[in-house]
Design a protein around this motif. Structure first.
Motif, PDB file in Angstrom:
ATOM      1  N   VAL A  95      54.522  44.553  35.071  1.00  0.00           N
ATOM      2  CA  VAL A  95      53.321  44.540  35.901  1.00  0.00           C
ATOM      3  C   VAL A  95      52.134  44.115  35.050  1.00  0.00           C
ATOM      4  O   VAL A  95      51.883  44.709  34.001  1.00  0.00           O
ATOM      5  N   SER A  96      51.461  43.069  35.478  1.00  0.00           N
ATOM      6  CA  SER A  96      50.259  42.645  34.767  1.00  0.00           C
ATOM      7  C   SER A  96      49.381  41.844  35.709  1.00  0.00           C
ATOM      8  O   SER A  96      49.854  41.332  36.728  1.00  0.00           O
ATOM      9  N   GLU A  97      48.113  41.772  35.359  1.00  0.00           N
ATOM     10  CA  GLU A  97      47.181  40.988  36.178  1.00  0.00           C
ATOM     11  C   GLU A  97      47.578  39.518  36.197  1.00  0.00           C
ATOM     12  O   GLU A  97      47.473  38.843  37.207  1.00  0.00           O
ATOM     13  N   GLU A  98      48.048  39.036  35.050  1.00  0.00           N
ATOM     14  CA  GLU A  98      48.429  37.626  34.972  1.00  0.00           C
ATOM     15  C   GLU A  98      49.587  37.337  35.921  1.00  0.00           C
ATOM     16  O   GLU A  98      49.595  36.320  36.608  1.00  0.00           O
ATOM     17  N   ALA A  99      50.557  38.257  35.952  1.00  0.00           N
ATOM     18  CA  ALA A  99      51.708  38.051  36.837  1.00  0.00           C
ATOM     19  C   ALA A  99      51.261  38.036  38.299  1.00  0.00           C
ATOM     20  O   ALA A  99      51.739  37.244  39.112  1.00  0.00           O
ATOM     21  N   MET A 100      50.316  38.914  38.618  1.00  0.00           N
ATOM     22  CA  MET A 100      49.816  38.965  40.002  1.00  0.00           C
ATOM     23  C   MET A 100      49.129  37.646  40.350  1.00  0.00           C
ATOM     24  O   MET A 100      49.325  37.102  41.434  1.00  0.00           O
ATOM     25  N   ALA A 101      48.328  37.144  39.422  1.00  0.00           N
ATOM     26  CA  ALA A 101      47.634  35.876  39.675  1.00  0.00           C
ATOM     27  C   ALA A 101      48.631  34.735  39.833  1.00  0.00           C
ATOM     28  O   ALA A 101      48.483  33.877  40.719  1.00  0.00           O
ATOM     29  N   GLU A 102      49.653  34.738  38.986  1.00  0.00           N
ATOM     30  CA  GLU A 102      50.643  33.678  39.066  1.00  0.00           C
ATOM     31  C   GLU A 102      51.416  33.768  40.389  1.00  0.00           C
ATOM     32  O   GLU A 102      51.696  32.744  41.026  1.00  0.00           O
ATOM     33  N   ALA A 103      51.740  34.994  40.795  1.00  0.00           N
ATOM     34  CA  ALA A 103      52.422  35.167  42.078  1.00  0.00           C
ATOM     35  C   ALA A 103      51.565  34.599  43.208  1.00  0.00           C
ATOM     36  O   ALA A 103      52.068  33.965  44.147  1.00  0.00           O
ATOM     37  N   GLY A 104      50.260  34.805  43.093  1.00  0.00           N
ATOM     38  CA  GLY A 104      49.353  34.253  44.093  1.00  0.00           C
ATOM     39  C   GLY A 104      49.420  32.734  44.120  1.00  0.00           C
ATOM     40  O   GLY A 104      49.488  32.103  45.177  1.00  0.00           O
ATOM     41  N   ARG A 105      49.434  32.140  42.932  1.00  0.00           N
ATOM     42  CA  ARG A 105      49.492  30.675  42.864  1.00  0.00           C
ATOM     43  C   ARG A 105      50.804  30.157  43.441  1.00  0.00           C
ATOM     44  O   ARG A 105      50.836  29.146  44.142  1.00  0.00           O
ATOM     45  N   ILE A 106      51.902  30.898  43.165  1.00  0.00           N
ATOM     46  CA  ILE A 106      53.194  30.463  43.713  1.00  0.00           C
ATOM     47  C   ILE A 106      53.179  30.607  45.240  1.00  0.00           C
ATOM     48  O   ILE A 106      53.608  29.703  45.970  1.00  0.00           O
ATOM     49  N   ALA A 107      52.647  31.730  45.711  1.00  0.00           N
ATOM     50  CA  ALA A 107      52.591  31.943  47.164  1.00  0.00           C
ATOM     51  C   ALA A 107      51.812  30.813  47.826  1.00  0.00           C
ATOM     52  O   ALA A 107      52.143  30.353  48.926  1.00  0.00           O
ATOM     53  N   ALA A 108      50.761  30.340  47.140  1.00  0.00           N
ATOM     54  CA  ALA A 108      49.945  29.259  47.706  1.00  0.00           C
ATOM     55  C   ALA A 108      50.786  28.001  47.925  1.00  0.00           C
ATOM     56  O   ALA A 108      50.560  27.249  48.876  1.00  0.00           O
ATOM     57  N   THR A 109      51.763  27.793  47.039  1.00  0.00           N
ATOM     58  CA  THR A 109      52.611  26.601  47.219  1.00  0.00           C
ATOM     59  C   THR A 109      53.610  26.815  48.353  1.00  0.00           C
ATOM     60  O   THR A 109      54.126  25.859  48.917  1.00  0.00           O
ATOM     61  N   GLU A 110      53.887  28.076  48.665  1.00  0.00           N
ATOM     62  CA  GLU A 110      54.837  28.353  49.748  1.00  0.00           C
ATOM     63  C   GLU A 110      54.172  28.291  51.120  1.00  0.00           C
ATOM     64  O   GLU A 110      54.842  28.140  52.139  1.00  0.00           O
ATOM     65  N   ALA A 111      52.862  28.472  51.137  1.00  0.00           N
ATOM     66  CA  ALA A 111      52.142  28.437  52.407  1.00  0.00           C
ATOM     67  C   ALA A 111      52.124  27.008  52.945  1.00  0.00           C
ATOM     68  O   ALA A 111      52.108  26.051  52.169  1.00  0.00           O
ATOM     69  N   LYS A 112      52.180  26.911  54.264  1.00  0.00           N
ATOM     70  CA  LYS A 112      52.106  25.588  54.890  1.00  0.00           C
ATOM     71  C   LYS A 112      50.958  25.577  55.888  1.00  0.00           C
ATOM     72  O   LYS A 112      51.151  25.445  57.086  1.00  0.00           O
ATOM     73  N   PRO A 113      49.766  25.706  55.363  1.00  0.00           N
ATOM     74  CA  PRO A 113      48.629  25.830  56.282  1.00  0.00           C
ATOM     75  C   PRO A 113      48.259  24.492  56.912  1.00  0.00           C
ATOM     76  O   PRO A 113      48.637  23.433  56.415  1.00  0.00           O
ATOM     77  N   ILE A 114      47.521  24.582  58.000  1.00  0.00           N
ATOM     78  CA  ILE A 114      47.004  23.381  58.640  1.00  0.00           C
ATOM     79  C   ILE A 114      45.502  23.292  58.375  1.00  0.00           C
ATOM     80  O   ILE A 114      44.853  24.272  58.009  1.00  0.00           O
ATOM     81  N   THR A 115      44.979  22.093  58.559  1.00  0.00           N
ATOM     82  CA  THR A 115      43.536  21.921  58.551  1.00  0.00           C
ATOM     83  C   THR A 115      43.066  21.978  59.996  1.00  0.00           C
ATOM     84  O   THR A 115      43.603  21.287  60.861  1.00  0.00           O
ATOM     85  N   ASP A 116      42.126  22.855  60.275  1.00  0.00           N
ATOM     86  CA  ASP A 116      41.524  22.853  61.605  1.00  0.00           C
ATOM     87  C   ASP A 116      40.027  23.057  61.436  1.00  0.00           C
ATOM     88  O   ASP A 116      39.520  23.000  60.313  1.00  0.00           O
ATOM     89  N   PHE A 117      39.353  23.283  62.561  1.00  0.00           N
ATOM     90  CA  PHE A 117      37.892  23.362  62.449  1.00  0.00           C
ATOM     91  C   PHE A 117      37.431  24.592  61.687  1.00  0.00           C
ATOM     92  O   PHE A 117      36.301  24.654  61.251  1.00  0.00           O
ATOM     93  N   ARG A 118      38.321  25.567  61.514  1.00  0.00           N
ATOM     94  CA  ARG A 118      37.895  26.770  60.805  1.00  0.00           C
ATOM     95  C   ARG A 118      37.928  26.576  59.292  1.00  0.00           C
ATOM     96  O   ARG A 118      37.090  27.092  58.577  1.00  0.00           O
ATOM     97  N   ALA A 119      38.943  25.858  58.818  1.00  0.00           N
ATOM     98  CA  ALA A 119      39.071  25.672  57.379  1.00  0.00           C
ATOM     99  C   ALA A 119      40.080  24.562  57.111  1.00  0.00           C
ATOM    100  O   ALA A 119      40.923  24.261  57.954  1.00  0.00           O
ATOM    101  N   SER A 120      39.996  24.022  55.898  1.00  0.00           N
ATOM    102  CA  SER A 120      40.964  23.005  55.512  1.00  0.00           C
ATOM    103  C   SER A 120      42.220  23.685  54.970  1.00  0.00           C
ATOM    104  O   SER A 120      42.191  24.842  54.553  1.00  0.00           O
ATOM    105  N   ALA A 121      43.312  22.936  54.967  1.00  0.00           N
ATOM    106  CA  ALA A 121      44.560  23.469  54.422  1.00  0.00           C
ATOM    107  C   ALA A 121      44.381  23.823  52.949  1.00  0.00           C
ATOM    108  O   ALA A 121      44.861  24.863  52.489  1.00  0.00           O
ATOM    109  N   ASP A 122      43.669  22.984  52.204  1.00  0.00           N
ATOM    110  CA  ASP A 122      43.476  23.246  50.774  1.00  0.00           C
ATOM    111  C   ASP A 122      42.745  24.564  50.539  1.00  0.00           C
ATOM    112  O   ASP A 122      43.101  25.343  49.664  1.00  0.00           O
ATOM    113  N   TYR A 123      41.707  24.766  51.328  1.00  0.00           N
ATOM    114  CA  TYR A 123      40.946  26.011  51.160  1.00  0.00           C
ATOM    115  C   TYR A 123      41.820  27.209  51.502  1.00  0.00           C
ATOM    116  O   TYR A 123      41.785  28.238  50.828  1.00  0.00           O
TER     117      TYR A 123
END
Lengths: 338, 165, 295, 466
Positions: free
Chosen positions: C238-266
């Protein structure tokens, strides 16, 4: 990480068009018992203008606000009014009410002068009495004067007036001229927290100092300032009508048009600058619209202070702020020599 | 269909089509116009009423859903003997401007104070997040709710609410 | 609103019978907050009949059972917010419930209704997925229990057949007390729709992440898990770095869309931040004992 | 069937006694008891108790009614026999109406009148440029344009009738961006050879010389979007004719005098036969300053022989009322080394949307105020409003002032930072004072901007913070 910042913005705002006619009329009738009725063609739209007009009439007649009843918003019974627009009610309709009230009061003075054995121009109306200036013990109750005016002499105290700011045409080529009767001024300061990971901006508090000339009713002025900061905050951070490529609105409901809720609003510290403008009724100018004007730049200046990014397109949504923060980081990376 | 409910302590009944919302039922069938139609889809809170002690959007509830329940509307808050402390404070401080959101704000606040007699500012802000107001910035409202809470705590036992009489 | 018929069910059995009777023509009304808002301005024809299940007492209530924490489908978000049991065994459920809509909608809206709308931005979904919740479904041929993840098929489409009814949500006994946290980000603080929401849970075993579960909302056609991020964490200190990295990996797993509320990148940026914060939040909830082992 | 089941259910559950009681309850009048009018005296002193008025924190005359829910807004008013109107919106932003088939709507039970634009005597209104139809005929210029109106016995039926109206459109080219609209080849929303419909220029001194004398010149661009007024009360009106042909319109409108004139012009009814009653407005912010549908309601009422109420939905409040102008602004400011503003050149483009409304006033105020509360010896300001096929922009709280303030106060901070002058000090150097001259040559009195800054700084604790 959150970064705190503060920003300041000042503004000016005009009151009373002089470029084209925008008059108001008013009728003031003093009743037999010394209470009074005011007729105005303006409409109460929430700002409390009817109360303010009542206070102006009361001041002119030497009565209390509760002695005045306002009749408004009916073209059959009320005199012409340009309406509840352009922060003009207190200034323009207020002047009309003041003059109409003074005309009614002058009729009372005529009657009271005879009762007190002095000339009308030696009198003043105060504390529900008409009294001799500098000799307040020589007085008669307004109720008695009005009753006598109605029933004894047959000159019911009714005054009517219209007021329009003195008109000055502008030069169409250079725009030179005097477009407005007067102006109000304000400064607002905002304190914000900016989250550099999400771009979220939280406004923690706003101090708003406004010049409105004489505050006819400070409580209502504060209310206008609060509401203005609210609208300015929405303008700064959230609100935007979005259109698709074919010109249709996308977010045309209160789910998707983002206006601030209680949870998005900061504490507001209102301040009223002491002032007296000789062109307004009892020195009053305006506060309705101006209160929202400096909020947005105060907030975006605070964002700059917090994270060093300049937002040039509103609203400063979290996404835009984050994009600006990222762009700044990218620029700074480039500047570091390899 | 026939809908019968207790409104402000009195049994009220009307025959309405099934698609009638509680808001339409109150406004058009019972002529209680205190609850307002601001957005009609539960965003603005101007139609807030209290059903069985809970603040709800009357526009998002069928009248049939409220059948047999106790509803408090703004008309039921004051009694002949006096105003509700919230009404009193709001009146005194000019907490409402155009007033259109007022009935909803007052009822949401009443439901809050009934449940939590001494809320923090944060609790008030959370409770009122479903009541949009375009005039006041909520500033005098939040102050007023604190003030009303104080009044209610220091007051002698309040008069029984209409629904209990 | 366009005209429709109305019938109220006394209990779940009655509701199932009514749904069987009306078949395709029926729409279930639980709290009604979503259904009514939808029906008011839709160009589609109204349902033949609205089956109001809001009075079905057997669909309400929160209780600890042999199976775990049982939440009746008709339990309102407010009831979850104020439930002492929830605060004890699965407080993250209350965190997620308290940011749904506003007080007025939380008082009417139900957990079952929220799940059954099956919109990707629902706030009930991620936490329940992180708890590996089960749902019980009643139908003409009896009851069945399935993992919640099998309920979601597509936006506004669940795996329930015509005539079936969601009756309860169960947080399995094994996952009660599991440190879990929920994060939401919207366009404003009050009454917001989630641009992204996320929940994370994990046990720790000798200072290592064990059984990490990460769930994301509003970044795919339905609420989803982030298996790669989970796999990354599993067995890692357990470490902060691992949590941050997990977040970055999760971001690659997400398949968001761009709509008027926000862009997929954001939205992807937000996934990384919210997953990190949810993991940190879960860690805050871990018992001192677990933390000691980790340090 | 559904209802049968329900009633059966109730009979089974409820004892007969309670059903009988329910029947008795049905006979009770439905209005609430008078207990809602408290006997409690108002909180402010009674008549004759106060002795001064100006400066008093007097209670609003309407606040008790507000708190009791007794304020009668327009939607709380119903006249006997009143019908409900709905307006069919185009939903396309630029098109020509080829045909409208209202037969299905007219045939619906409960529909009492249907109205098209061509039936309106003068189907145009506007506060300065008269360019806006009440119902589009035949050109649609914004998606929120109405194309037909229905009055029916319920709002539900009126909506169903609107849905049943079939409109055939011929799509026209459109322009959806203010900058695009300036281009010669752009679609011209109202024909002619330009989309620019209002222009303002203010010149003082010599900006070029000012820039030449400047130590630094700053050039920045700013944008602010369209904003909705979003009053909590949607726009609503009632039209009612008496037997003498006199029209009464009840409306949540802030300018009744103007509304009466517009009603007279569009309906060809003498002003003496029109009465406008402005009800307590549930939020205005500039969005309820002109007529929207009142003449349409009046004509529906005339056709149907009954009073007609029209209430905007929340969506209509967005698409069929006005919005705040989106602004594109270019600011070029020259300053001396010690931070005195020497010259300012400002160019602004306002997205006016489909019709003029209060655009000229907004442009005028924005230009006049655009230099900020600062003495600027040399200035050149030009502003343009252009038509686009988007929602009409009109008056909104601030009339152009919030937009230009965002620009001038953002740039002020940037200048201060660049010159390494404290932003307060920079402002102080340039602030108006009594006797200062504005960009239009007006000599000012009653100037309190310095005091407002001093007060704000003190209250906020600016000095103690850094």
């Amino acid at each position: 990480m959150k970064h705190r910042g503060r920003g300041l913005a000042s503004m000016w705002y005009p009151v009373g068009f002089t470029g084209y006619a925008n008059p108001s009329g008013a009728v003031v009738k003093v009743n037999e018992d010394g209470t009074a009725v005011v007729l105005t063609g303006t409409v109460e739209t929430g700002q409390g203008s009817l109360g303010v007009l009542g206070q102006i009439a009361a001041e002119a007649l030497g009565l209390a606000p509760n002695d005045i009843h306002i009749i408004s918003g009916d073209t059959d019974t009320c005199p012409m009014d340009t309406g509840a627009i352009a922060s003009r009610t207190t200034y323009i309709t207020g002047n009309a009410v003041r003059i109409a009230a003074e005309k009614a009061r002058d009729i009372l003075f005529e009657v009271a002068a005879e009762m007190l054995g002095v000339k009308p121009n030696m009198l003043e109306a105060k504390d529900h009495k008409i009294q001799v200036q500098s000799f307040p013990s020589r007085n008669v109750a307004i109720a008695d004067v009005s009753s006598r005016a109605h029933n004894g002499i047959g000159t019911p105290p009714i005054g009517s007036a219209t007021w329009n700011p003195p008109m000055v045409p502008m030069d169409p080529e250079t725009g030179q001229g005097k477009p407005f009767g007067t102006y109000v001024y304000a400064t607002q300061i905002a304190e914000v927290d900016v989250d550099d990971e999400t771009g979220e901006v939280e406004v923690l508090r706003v101090t708003a100092s406004h010049d409105c000339g004489t505050a006819i009713n400070p409580m209502l002025v504060e209310g206008q300032i609060d509401g203005g900061v609210y609208m300015g905050l929405g303008f700064a951070l959230y609100e935007e009508i979005l259109f698709d490529k074919a010109g249709k609105q996308i977010n045309c409901n209160l789910t998707n048009y983002i206006m601030p809720t209680t949870l998005d609003m900061p504490a507001i510290d209102e301040d009223i600058v002491e002032n007296y403008d000789h062109t307004g009724p009892f020195g009053a100018k305006a506060v309705g619209e101006p209160s929202l004007v400096p909020t947005a730049p105060a907030i975006t200046n605070a964002i700059y202070d917090a994270v060093g990014v300049r937002i040039t397109a509103l609203p400063a949504t979290a996404e835009r702020v984050l994009a600006a923060i990222k762009a700044k980081r990218a620029r700074e990376q480039k500047q570091i020599p390899a | 269909m026939n809908v019968t409910l207790t409104v402000n302590g009195e049994i009220r009944s009307a025959s309405v089509p099934p698609e009638t919302t509680l808001l339409v039922f109150l406004r058009e069938h019972l002529l209680l116009t205190g609850a307002k139609t601001g957005c009609d889809i539960g965003d603005c809170g101007a139609c807030t009423v209290i059903v069985d002690g809970k603040a709800v959007n009357a526009c998002l509830m069928l009248a049939a859903q409220a059948d047999g329940r106790a509803v408090t509307t703004i008309e039921g808050l004051a009694t002949r003997e006096g105003l509700h402390p919230l009404q009193k404070v709001f009146e005194e401080t000019g907490a409402l401007q155009c007033g259109f959101c007022g009935p909803g704000v007052i009822l949401t606040s009443k439901a809050l104070l009934d449940e939590n007699p001494d809320p923090t500012t944060e609790e008030i802000r959370t409770a009122l997040a479903g009541n949009l107001c375009r005039c006041t910035g909520y500033v005098k409202m939040i102050d007023g709710i604190h003030e009303a809470a104080k009044m209610m705590q220091s007051a002698t036992p309040a008069l029984p609410a209409p629904e209990q009489r | 609103m366009k005209p429709f018929g109305y019938v109220a069910a006394k209990d779940s059995e009655h509701a199932v019978a009514l749904l069987a009777e009306y078949g395709q023509g029926a729409k279930v009304l639980a709290g009604g907050t979503d259904l009514l808002a939808d029906m008011k301005f839709t160009p589609h024809p109204p349902p033949e009949v609205v089956v109001d299940i809001s009075r079905a007492a057997d669909l309400k209530g929160i209780a600890l059972t042999d199976a775990g924490l049982r939440i009746g489908a008709l339990t309102t978000h407010s009831e979850i917010v104020h439930s002492a049991v929830v605060h004890q065994v699965a407080p993250a459920l209350a965190d997620a419930a308290v940011v749904i809509g506003a007080v007025q909608t939380r008082n009417l809206g139900t957990i079952g209704g929220n799940l059954m709308t099956c919109v990707p931005s629902m706030d009930s979904g991620p936490t329940l997925l992180a708890f590996e919740a089960l749902v019980t479904i009643a139908g003409p041929s009896g009851r069945r229990t399935i993992p919640l993840s099998d309920l979601f098929v597509a936006p506004r489409k669940t795996s329930l057949a015509v005539g079936e009814l969601l009756v309860e949500v169960i947080v399995p006994k094994a996952n009660l007390y599991k440190p879990t946290a929920f994060q939401k980000f919207g366009l404003r603080k009050g009454q917001a729709l989630a641009l992204v929401n996320a929940a994370a849970s994990f046990w720790t075993s000798e200072g290592l992440f064990s059984e990490p579960r990460i769930a994301l909302g509003a970044v795919a056609p339905t609420v989803i898990r982030a298996p790669k991020a989970e796999a990354y964490l599993s067995g890692r200190p357990v470490s902060e770095e691992a949590m941050a990295e997990a977040g970055r990996i999760a971001a690659t797993e997400a398949k968001p869309i761009t709509d008027f509320r926000a862009s997929a990148d954001y939205r992807r940026d937000l996934v990384a931040v919210l997953v990190k914060r949810a993991l940190a939040g879960a860690w805050d909830r871990a018992t001192p004992n677990q933390k000691e082992l980790a340090s | 069937m559904a209802e049968d089941l329900d009633v059966l259910d109730k009979t089974r559950i409820a004892p007969v006694d309670s059903l009988r009681r329910a029947d008795e309850d049905l006979r009770l009048p439905v209005v609430a008891r008078p207990s809602t009018l408290p006997l409690e005296p108002p909180l402010v002193p009674q008549v004759g108790e106060q002795t001064h008025a100006v400066g008093l924190r007097a209670q609003r005359p309407d606040s008790r009614d507000h708190g009791l829910g007794l304020t009668r807004y327009i939607d709380d008013i119903a006249l006997p026999g009143m019908l409900y109107a709905r307006i069919k919106r185009a939903g396309v932003a630029s098109a020509r109406i080829k045909s409208i088939d209202i037969s299905a709507a007219e045939a619906m039970p409960g529909v009492m009148a249907v109205l098209l634009g061509r039936e309106i005597p003068t189907n145009l209104f506007g506060t300065s440029i008269v360019d806006q139809p009440l119902l589009a005929d035949p050109i649609v210029r914004q998606a929120g344009d109405g194309v037909a109106a229905v009055a029916a016995v319920t709002e539900q039926i009126a909506q169903a009738a609107c849905d049943a109206i079939k409109v055939e459109y011929e799509p026209l080219p459109g322009v959806y961006d203010a900058i695009e609209a300036l281009k010669p080849e752009s679609h011209k929303v109202h024909g002619g050879d330009t989309n620019v419909y209002a222009k303002k220029v203010i010149r003082q001194g010599d900006v070029e010389r000012g820039f030449a004398e400047s130590y630094r010149i700053y050039e920045d661009e700013y944008y602010t979007p369209g904003i909705e007024h979003a009053p909590m009360e949607p726009f609503t009106s009632i039209a009612d004719w008496d037997s003498n042909g006199r029209l009464t319109v009840y409306a949540s409108i802030g300018r009744i005098t103007l509304a009466r004139v517009d009603l007279s012009k569009t309906l060809h009814v003498p002003i003496s036969r029109i009465r406008v009653i402005g009800t307590i407005v549930g939020g205005n912010f500039g969005g309820k300053n002109e007529i929207r549908h009142e003449p349409v309601l009046a004509l529906l009422a005339k056709k149907a022989g009954r009073p007609v109420k029209g209430r905007f939905t929340r969506v209509e409040e967005f698409v069929a009322s006005t919005i705040r102008h989106a602004f594109f602004m270019k600011y070029k400011t020259g300053v001396s080394k010690d931070g005195k503003i020497l010259a300012r050149q400002i160019r602004m483009i306002l997205d006016g949307g489909a019709y003029c409304s209060f655009s000229e006033t907004t442009l005028g105020k924005a230009c006049i105020l655009s230099t900020g509360p600062y003495h600027v010896p040399n200035s050149f300001i030009e502003g343009y409003v252009v038509y686009t096929n988007k929602t009409t922009a009109g008056s909104m709280r601030g009339f152009g002032a919030p937009q230009v303030c965002f620009a001038y106060e953002s740039q002020m901070d940037d200048i201060a930072r660049d010159l390494k002058i404290d932003p307060l000090e920079l402002r102080m150097k340039n602030f108006f004072r009594d006797g200062s001259m504005t960009a239009t040559g007006q000599v000012l009195h009653s100037v309190k901007v310095i005091e407002s800054m001093q007060n704000a700084v003190k209250k906020f604790g600016w000095e103690t913070q850094s």
